[in-house]
Scaffold this motif. Structure first.
Motif, short mmCIF file in Angstrom:
data_model
loop_
_atom_site.label_atom_id
_atom_site.label_comp_id
_atom_site.label_asym_id
_atom_site.label_seq_id
_atom_site.Cartn_x
_atom_site.Cartn_y
_atom_site.Cartn_z
N GLU A 275 0.82 -1.20 0.00
CA GLU A 275 0.00 0.00 0.00
C GLU A 275 0.86 1.26 0.00
N ASP A 276 0.48 2.24 -0.81
CA ASP A 276 1.13 3.56 -0.91
C ASP A 276 2.56 3.51 -1.44
N ASP A 277 2.98 2.42 -2.03
CA ASP A 277 4.31 2.34 -2.64
C ASP A 277 4.19 2.83 -4.08
N PRO A 278 4.97 3.84 -4.46
CA PRO A 278 4.85 4.39 -5.81
C PRO A 278 5.17 3.38 -6.92
N LEU A 279 5.82 2.28 -6.58
CA LEU A 279 6.10 1.25 -7.58
C LEU A 279 4.82 0.61 -8.12
N TYR A 280 3.73 0.77 -7.41
CA TYR A 280 2.49 0.12 -7.81
C TYR A 280 1.49 1.10 -8.43
N ALA A 281 1.94 2.28 -8.77
CA ALA A 281 1.07 3.27 -9.41
C ALA A 281 0.96 2.99 -10.91
N VAL A 282 -0.25 3.11 -11.44
CA VAL A 282 -0.45 2.94 -12.87
C VAL A 282 -1.21 4.15 -13.41
N GLY A 283 -0.90 4.51 -14.63
CA GLY A 283 -1.57 5.63 -15.26
C GLY A 283 -2.69 5.16 -16.17
N LEU A 284 -3.24 6.09 -16.93
CA LEU A 284 -4.26 5.74 -17.91
C LEU A 284 -3.60 5.07 -19.11
N PRO A 285 -4.31 4.17 -19.76
CA PRO A 285 -3.75 3.55 -20.96
C PRO A 285 -3.67 4.56 -22.10
N ILE A 286 -2.75 4.32 -22.99
CA ILE A 286 -2.53 5.18 -24.16
C ILE A 286 -2.70 4.31 -25.39
N ALA A 287 -3.54 4.75 -26.31
CA ALA A 287 -3.81 3.97 -27.51
C ALA A 287 -2.59 3.93 -28.41
N LEU A 288 -2.32 2.73 -28.93
CA LEU A 288 -1.24 2.53 -29.88
C LEU A 288 -1.76 2.49 -31.31
N ARG A 289 -2.98 1.99 -31.49
CA ARG A 289 -3.59 1.83 -32.80
C ARG A 289 -5.08 1.59 -32.59
N PRO A 290 -5.87 1.62 -33.66
CA PRO A 290 -7.30 1.29 -33.50
C PRO A 290 -7.45 -0.15 -33.01
N PRO A 291 -8.55 -0.45 -32.32
CA PRO A 291 -8.76 -1.81 -31.83
C PRO A 291 -8.89 -2.79 -32.99
N ILE A 292 -8.11 -3.84 -32.95
CA ILE A 292 -8.16 -4.89 -33.96
C ILE A 292 -8.00 -6.23 -33.27
N ILE A 293 -8.27 -7.29 -33.97
CA ILE A 293 -8.03 -8.62 -33.41
C ILE A 293 -6.54 -8.90 -33.49
N GLY A 294 -5.97 -9.48 -32.47
CA GLY A 294 -4.57 -9.86 -32.53
C GLY A 294 -3.68 -9.18 -31.53
N GLY A 295 -4.23 -8.59 -30.51
CA GLY A 295 -3.40 -8.02 -29.47
C GLY A 295 -3.94 -6.71 -28.94
N ALA A 296 -3.51 -6.39 -27.74
CA ALA A 296 -3.97 -5.16 -27.11
C ALA A 296 -3.55 -3.96 -27.95
N ASN A 297 -4.41 -2.96 -27.99
CA ASN A 297 -4.13 -1.75 -28.76
C ASN A 297 -3.65 -0.61 -27.87
N TRP A 298 -3.21 -0.92 -26.66
CA TRP A 298 -2.83 0.12 -25.72
C TRP A 298 -1.59 -0.29 -24.92
N THR A 299 -1.01 0.72 -24.30
CA THR A 299 0.08 0.52 -23.35
C THR A 299 -0.16 1.50 -22.22
N MET A 300 0.67 1.47 -21.21
CA MET A 300 0.55 2.40 -20.09
C MET A 300 1.89 3.05 -19.83
N HIS A 301 1.84 4.34 -19.50
CA HIS A 301 3.04 5.00 -18.98
C HIS A 301 3.07 4.73 -17.49
N LEU A 302 4.20 4.26 -17.02
CA LEU A 302 4.34 3.93 -15.61
C LEU A 302 5.42 4.79 -14.99
N PRO A 303 5.21 5.28 -13.77
CA PRO A 303 6.21 6.12 -13.12
C PRO A 303 7.44 5.32 -12.69
N GLY A 304 8.58 5.94 -12.77
CA GLY A 304 9.82 5.34 -12.26
C GLY A 304 10.08 3.96 -12.79
#
Length: 85
Positions: A27-56
């Motif tokens: 709890e409250d450890d910054p290593l476990y913080a996650v941001g909003l996902p960022i789109a990489l491409r339009p949604p298609i079949i064959g894999g996630a279309n997003w990634t996340m920016h993570l602190p540190g």
């Protein structure tokens, strides 16, 4: 199985929920913080279309890696909903 389309806040909330369930979560450890996902491409079949920016060095945390992998295998970011980095 087709990916479910979700809003950025829904993806972030699910990743956070799974991180909190991981046995290594601290709890409250910054290593476990996650941001909003960022789109990489339009949604298609064959894999996630997003990634996340993570602190540190959160990207090295097993709990975060496992949660992003799990959600990325099930959910895509709804097209047109791009989060700012």
């Amino acid at each position: 199985m087709p990916y479910k389309l979700k809003e950025a806040a829904e993806i972030q909330a699910e990743v956070e929920r799974l991180v909190r369930m991981h046995p290594e979560f601290v709890e409250d450890d910054p290593l476990y913080a996650v941001g909003l996902p960022i789109a990489l491409r339009p949604p298609i079949i064959g894999g996630a279309n997003w990634t996340m920016h993570l602190p540190g060095t959160a990207y090295e945390t097993p709990a975060v890696i496992a949660a992003i992998t799990d959600v990325g295998a099930r959910w895509n970011l709804r097209s047109g909903h791009h989060a700012a980095p």
